[in-house]
Scaffold this motif. Sequence first.
Motif, PDB file in Angstrom:
ATOM      1  N   UNK A 144      -1.937  -4.454   2.187  1.00  0.00           N
ATOM      2  CA  UNK A 144      -3.394  -4.477   2.182  1.00  0.00           C
ATOM      3  C   UNK A 144      -3.883  -5.455   1.130  1.00  0.00           C
ATOM      4  N   UNK A 145      -5.189  -5.691   1.098  1.00  0.00           N
ATOM      5  CA  UNK A 145      -5.769  -6.617   0.128  1.00  0.00           C
ATOM      6  C   UNK A 145      -6.105  -5.906  -1.177  1.00  0.00           C
ATOM      7  N   UNK A 146      -6.477  -6.681  -2.179  1.00  0.00           N
ATOM      8  CA  UNK A 146      -6.788  -6.158  -3.506  1.00  0.00           C
ATOM      9  C   UNK A 146      -8.231  -6.496  -3.884  1.00  0.00           C
ATOM     10  N   UNK A 147      -8.674  -5.952  -5.021  1.00  0.00           N
ATOM     11  CA  UNK A 147     -10.002  -6.306  -5.536  1.00  0.00           C
ATOM     12  C   UNK A 147     -10.052  -7.779  -5.934  1.00  0.00           C
ATOM     13  N   UNK A 148      -8.915  -8.339  -6.330  1.00  0.00           N
ATOM     14  CA  UNK A 148      -8.872  -9.765  -6.682  1.00  0.00           C
ATOM     15  C   UNK A 148      -9.175 -10.628  -5.460  1.00  0.00           C
ATOM     16  N   UNK A 149      -8.747 -10.160  -4.286  1.00  0.00           N
ATOM     17  CA  UNK A 149      -9.061 -10.859  -3.035  1.00  0.00           C
ATOM     18  C   UNK A 149     -10.568 -10.865  -2.812  1.00  0.00           C
ATOM     19  N   UNK A 150     -11.200  -9.705  -2.990  1.00  0.00           N
ATOM     20  CA  UNK A 150     -12.654  -9.615  -2.832  1.00  0.00           C
ATOM     21  C   UNK A 150     -13.362 -10.512  -3.837  1.00  0.00           C
ATOM     22  N   UNK A 151     -12.875 -10.478  -5.082  1.00  0.00           N
ATOM     23  CA  UNK A 151     -13.501 -11.259  -6.154  1.00  0.00           C
ATOM     24  C   UNK A 151     -13.414 -12.750  -5.869  1.00  0.00           C
ATOM     25  N   UNK A 152     -12.241 -13.211  -5.444  1.00  0.00           N
ATOM     26  CA  UNK A 152     -12.035 -14.647  -5.206  1.00  0.00           C
ATOM     27  C   UNK A 152     -12.917 -15.157  -4.074  1.00  0.00           C
ATOM     28  N   UNK A 153     -13.077 -14.346  -3.032  1.00  0.00           N
ATOM     29  CA  UNK A 153     -13.853 -14.794  -1.876  1.00  0.00           C
ATOM     30  C   UNK A 153     -15.295 -14.281  -1.903  1.00  0.00           C
ATOM     31  N   UNK A 202       0.820  -1.220   0.000  1.00  0.00           N
ATOM     32  CA  UNK A 202       0.000   0.000   0.000  1.00  0.00           C
ATOM     33  C   UNK A 202       0.854   1.270   0.000  1.00  0.00           C
ATOM     34  N   UNK A 203       1.810   1.308   0.928  1.00  0.00           N
ATOM     35  CA  UNK A 203       2.617   2.519   1.089  1.00  0.00           C
ATOM     36  C   UNK A 203       3.743   2.290   2.081  1.00  0.00           C
ATOM     37  N   UNK A 204       4.200   3.386   2.702  1.00  0.00           N
ATOM     38  CA  UNK A 204       5.274   3.325   3.692  1.00  0.00           C
ATOM     39  C   UNK A 204       4.770   3.948   4.993  1.00  0.00           C
ATOM     40  N   UNK A 205       5.012   3.264   6.118  1.00  0.00           N
ATOM     41  CA  UNK A 205       4.619   3.793   7.414  1.00  0.00           C
ATOM     42  C   UNK A 205       5.557   4.936   7.809  1.00  0.00           C
ATOM     43  N   UNK A 206       5.007   5.979   8.366  1.00  0.00           N
ATOM     44  CA  UNK A 206       5.805   7.127   8.790  1.00  0.00           C
ATOM     45  C   UNK A 206       6.430   6.878  10.157  1.00  0.00           C
ATOM     46  N   UNK A 207       7.268   5.857  10.198  1.00  0.00           N
ATOM     47  CA  UNK A 207       8.011   5.502  11.402  1.00  0.00           C
ATOM     48  C   UNK A 207       9.445   5.222  11.002  1.00  0.00           C
ATOM     49  N   UNK A 208      10.381   5.170  11.962  1.00  0.00           N
ATOM     50  CA  UNK A 208      11.777   4.884  11.623  1.00  0.00           C
ATOM     51  C   UNK A 208      11.897   3.633  10.759  1.00  0.00           C
ATOM     52  N   UNK A 209      12.664   3.744   9.684  1.00  0.00           N
ATOM     53  CA  UNK A 209      12.830   2.637   8.752  1.00  0.00           C
ATOM     54  C   UNK A 209      11.795   2.622   7.653  1.00  0.00           C
TER      55      UNK A 209
END
Length: 250
Positions: A176-185, A163-170
């Motif tokens: 996160x999940x995708x639309x393909x995850x929703x579609x499959x399940x 999804x992105x990068x957490x604004x924490x050290x490192x």
Amino acid sequence: MTEGGSIVPFPLSDTAVEADVADETMVRNPAERLHMAEAVRMAEAIVFASAEPVSEKQIGQRLPDGIDVPAVMAELQQTYERRGVNLVHVGDGWAFRTAGDLAFLMSRDSVQQKKLSRAALEVLAIIAYHQPVTRAEIEDIRGVETSKGTLDTLMETGWIRMRGRRRTPGRPVTYGTTDSFLDHFALEELRDLPGIDELKGAGLLSTRMPANFSIPVPPSDPDLLTDDEDPMTDVDLEELGLLTPKVTDD
């Protein structure tokens, strides 16, 4: 109300009369109905020709100006409601799928995929319910180390994404999940994931859970970054080996 033994209807208000006239106009206007029917046919063709779910925004860009896209999709969905193929909402998109009660007909022709390991299923469940979540946070929830191979396998299935990068050290990567995850399940949105009572009923959770045990509510919009996330940049993708570095002439 009766008058002389006959039924006399109550007088309608001006607003009610106007509403009835408007409804009759909508029903009896052949040109408007023809326009809507053509828009429904066009939307049907767009969704049918796409290998991926198509968003209403994409559909609206291809339909004539002034078309009520949600109304078009609602009518098309109703048309396919009792057919062997149904029009279903997947995330923010639309797609044609085999009717649920006829899925057994496809079982002989389906490709038998390798089952995910227990570790992969655990990680997938954690990401689905806790997203956005980092690898360290996944390990903290599971209580054991999570191999990069497990995350890579889930990404290869197309069910999870960075999804992105957490604004924490490192600046760790968030998943996160995708639309393909929703579609499959067969989920329309993340809020359709089973709750604690459903999981207990399916035997996936012990009936003797701690009193303070709870399941987090997934975000309503999985594409929206949280306040502590930064979007992925080309530099981030290069560092992660997901983007070929640009070659510059010296």
